[in-house]
Each structure stands twice: as C-alpha cells, then as structure tokens.
Scaffold this motif. Sequence first.
Motif, short mmCIF file in Angstrom:
data_model
loop_
_atom_site.label_atom_id
_atom_site.label_comp_id
_atom_site.label_asym_id
_atom_site.label_seq_id
_atom_site.Cartn_x
_atom_site.Cartn_y
_atom_site.Cartn_z
N PRO A 166 10.36 3.71 9.21
CA PRO A 166 10.19 2.93 10.44
C PRO A 166 9.48 1.59 10.22
O PRO A 166 9.64 0.67 11.02
N LEU A 167 8.70 1.48 9.14
CA LEU A 167 8.00 0.22 8.88
C LEU A 167 8.98 -0.93 8.67
O LEU A 167 8.66 -2.08 8.95
N TYR B 99 -9.35 2.31 2.45
CA TYR B 99 -9.82 1.95 3.80
C TYR B 99 -11.14 2.64 4.10
O TYR B 99 -11.36 3.78 3.71
N TYR C 299 -7.89 6.92 0.86
CA TYR C 299 -6.52 6.54 0.49
C TYR C 299 -5.55 6.86 1.64
O TYR C 299 -5.77 7.82 2.38
N GLY C 300 -4.47 6.07 1.70
CA GLY C 300 -3.46 6.26 2.75
C GLY C 300 -2.81 7.64 2.69
O GLY C 300 -2.65 8.31 3.72
N TYR C 301 -2.47 8.09 1.47
CA TYR C 301 -1.77 9.38 1.35
C TYR C 301 -2.68 10.53 1.80
O TYR C 301 -2.24 11.45 2.49
N SER D 285 -2.88 10.58 5.49
CA SER D 285 -1.62 11.11 6.02
C SER D 285 -1.58 12.63 5.91
O SER D 285 -1.18 13.33 6.85
N GLY E 158 9.18 8.92 5.64
CA GLY E 158 8.21 8.70 6.72
C GLY E 158 7.91 7.22 6.92
O GLY E 158 7.62 6.78 8.02
N GLY E 159 8.01 6.46 5.83
CA GLY E 159 7.68 5.03 5.90
C GLY E 159 8.84 4.15 6.35
O GLY E 159 8.64 2.95 6.57
N ALA F 103 2.24 1.58 -3.48
CA ALA F 103 1.23 1.99 -4.45
C ALA F 103 0.88 3.47 -4.29
O ALA F 103 0.67 4.18 -5.27
N GLU F 104 0.85 3.94 -3.05
CA GLU F 104 0.57 5.36 -2.82
C GLU F 104 1.67 6.23 -3.43
O GLU F 104 1.40 7.32 -3.92
N LYS G 79 2.97 10.82 9.61
CA LYS G 79 3.91 10.23 8.65
C LYS G 79 3.42 8.82 8.29
O LYS G 79 2.71 8.19 9.08
N SER G 80 3.85 8.35 7.12
CA SER G 80 3.40 7.02 6.69
C SER G 80 3.82 5.94 7.68
O SER G 80 3.09 4.96 7.88
N GLY G 81 4.98 6.13 8.30
CA GLY G 81 5.48 5.15 9.27
C GLY G 81 4.65 5.11 10.55
O GLY G 81 4.73 4.15 11.33
N THR G 82 3.87 6.15 10.80
CA THR G 82 2.96 6.17 11.96
C THR G 82 1.57 5.72 11.54
O THR G 82 0.89 4.99 12.27
N LEU G 83 1.17 6.16 10.34
CA LEU G 83 -0.19 5.88 9.88
C LEU G 83 -0.44 4.39 9.65
O LEU G 83 -1.44 3.84 10.12
N TYR G 84 0.48 3.72 8.95
CA TYR G 84 0.21 2.32 8.59
C TYR G 84 0.10 1.39 9.79
O TYR G 84 -0.80 0.54 9.81
N ALA H 131 0.84 -1.20 0.00
CA ALA H 131 0.00 0.00 0.00
C ALA H 131 0.88 1.26 0.00
O ALA H 131 0.62 2.21 -0.74
N LEU H 132 1.93 1.21 0.80
CA LEU H 132 2.88 2.34 0.86
C LEU H 132 3.48 2.59 -0.52
O LEU H 132 3.59 3.72 -0.99
N ARG I 279 -4.54 0.94 -5.79
CA ARG I 279 -4.26 1.57 -4.49
C ARG I 279 -5.07 0.90 -3.38
O ARG I 279 -6.18 0.42 -3.62
N HIS I 280 -4.47 0.91 -2.21
CA HIS I 280 -5.12 0.32 -1.05
C HIS I 280 -6.05 1.36 -0.45
O HIS I 280 -5.63 2.50 -0.23
N TRP J 103 7.26 11.02 1.79
CA TRP J 103 6.43 9.83 2.05
C TRP J 103 7.31 8.61 2.32
O TRP J 103 7.07 7.84 3.25
#
Lengths: 271, 106
Positions: free
Chosen positions: A57-58, B73, B27-29, B32, A54-55, A37-38, B38-43, A34-35, B70-71, A51
Amino acid sequence: MRRALDRLADSVATRLVDWTCSRVDESRREWTGALSAELAAIDGGWNKLAWAIGGLPLAWLFRRSPEAQLESTHIARDPMGDQLPAVPRSSFDSFVLNVVSLVAWWMLLGLWIRTRFPDGFPGGRSEWRIGEVTILAGCLLGAFAAIAIRRTGAADVLAGFVAFGAVEFAFHLQFGIRAVQGGPAHFADMTAGILGVTFAALTENRVGGFGGERVWDARKVGTSLLRAGLTIRRNLGSWAHLALGMMIARWGGRLAISMPGNKPAAESISA
Amino acid sequence: MARASNISPQTLSVLELLLESPRAWHYGYALSQRTGLKSGTLYPILVRLAEQGWLDTEWSQPEEPGRPPRHTYRLTAEGAKSARQRLAEFSSSRSKSRLRPASAER
C-alpha cells in the motif's frame, strides 16, 4: 524443494519491495528505505514476503507524480544514498506483477462465481447467457482494474478475454449453443482470439524499438526476419494481428472438429 | 507543531509499545511483529508521528557485516508526554463508556 520455495519467496519479496520503492515520492524515500532495510534483517523467505506484501500500500500512499515516474529510470533502494548502488528497474518486476494481478483477478472472479453459483452455472436452454455475461463482465472489470493499477500486460490479456467473450456471446446469441463449443475448438478459438489481441496490444508498445537500424542483414538471417516482421507489423498495425488471430481460430476450429471424438455440431445435436 | 487529532487504535498501539521503553530505539519489523500491524499500516503511522515531532528517527549501524543500516525509532520527550496523555484519555473514555448506564445511551 522447501528451500527452493523459500528462496523464491525471498526473491519475490525483494522485487516487491524494490517495486514499492520505485513508486514513492522522493520525500518519502527514507521510509521505503526503512522498509527495504528491514527486509534484509528478516529471517525466512515467507516472512520477508509477508513483510513485502504488507508494504505494497505504500506504493499508493507515498506515490509520486506520474511525471516524476516517467523521468526516473532507476530505483534508489537505500535512503543513505551512496551506501548501496541504485538497482536498475527490471522487466522481471513487471512480469511478476502482471502475473500476480492476473492470478488475483482469477481468484476473485472464481471466488465470486463459487459463492454466487455454488452448483455451477445454470445449464438450461437460455440460462447459459448468465454464465457468459458474468465472465464477460468480470473480464471487463478486470481489464479496467489492471489499467487503473498500470499493469498493462494483465490488461492486454484481459482485453483478449473480453474480445473473445464478446464475440463468443454474440455468436451464441445468433446461432445458439452448439455441442462442439465445449470441445477443443472452443479453446482453440479462445486462445487464438486472446493471442491476437494480446500480441497486437503488447507489440504496439514496442514501436520504434529497432529504430535507426537496418532491417535486413544477410549475416544475421534470424534477427533480420524478426526485424522484418516487426517492421511489417508497424506498417500494417494491429489489424494484421487480429486477422492472424482469426485465421488461427479458423484452422484451430477445423482441426479440433476433425479430431476423433469431436463430431460436427449438427451431428452432435441429432445424436 | 501539528496537533495529533483523532488518534487511531493502531497509532495508540504503536505509542503504547514505544512507551514501554521510551529511551530505547525500536526497529520497524519488531514494532510490526508486536503490534500485529502490516508494514503498509505501520510506516504511515511512523511518518505521521515523526512529522508531528513525537518520534526521533535514526539509521543504526548494522549488527552484522554486509547488512544495510536499519531505521530505528524512539519517542521524543514531547512525544512521550503527549503519548501518555493520549493513552490516559483513551483509557478514561473507555472506562466512562463502560460505566455509562444502558438507559443513558438511548
């Protein structure tokens, strides 16, 4: 220029997301997919980079076991499996992340030194020790941090800094600071020391890279010489690199001292 | 179904946003951008909500050709109900703490 930087940011963002995807557990692949694809839907390289950063840490939050990481050689970027082909892991990822790690370390250390010593390191007769020990400790911490985040390239370079810093500190303790140490000889010694340790560490990981092939081929002299060199290195081990580093340091130091404007230490002191 | 305990302010902000249009896919973006996370917090938040059964996820077909799916929610009926309850609890606890006299805190 601006467009080129934007494209560069876009490319780095894609690599970062690919790297993040490569580190996560199979059960979390949907989410890093998902990350990814975004990322394709975001406009502007810098927004994509934000973006992707920010990702990061995943990669740790959703990380997979070290055994699974060793088994895998490919990244599946897309969670829907067959809609996008798997992207092969690139050495570019590793290079960029090592450089990013080194720059981050450099900035952190610089920032700390700037705040701790706003007017620069104390320059008195004995206070030079503070500066050298600070940098040495910073490099040591940086090397451990790089190992912890598995950035071996950055760790190798920082190990070079540690090796040089320790030797430099020991010599300065023994003989004192000489005027010439601030000149090019200083950098020649440092470069040689770092290169010696770094080359030794980096090439140590390539053992067996040419396994099964003949070392010498008369039709390919250049390649054969390289293979011969690597074979010798494998046989002699890392000590050869360290000895080479020391030889370069000696030559570099002599060359620097003989350059116009760089007096030998004794002359500088008496002057 | 796991119970959501100790919901963070970040999770509440995501729930609040999803509740603005509970039947729409998000959408995730966009989440966010609007929550400032941040994406690392949101997911991780979205993962937790989905695992608790509060969130439906779906891969939507791309709007433009050549783009990956796209994913998306949206809250489940259960999720929307629980989210409303949580947000109400949060706002009432905030108003209570505001109304509490200074002497009571000592």
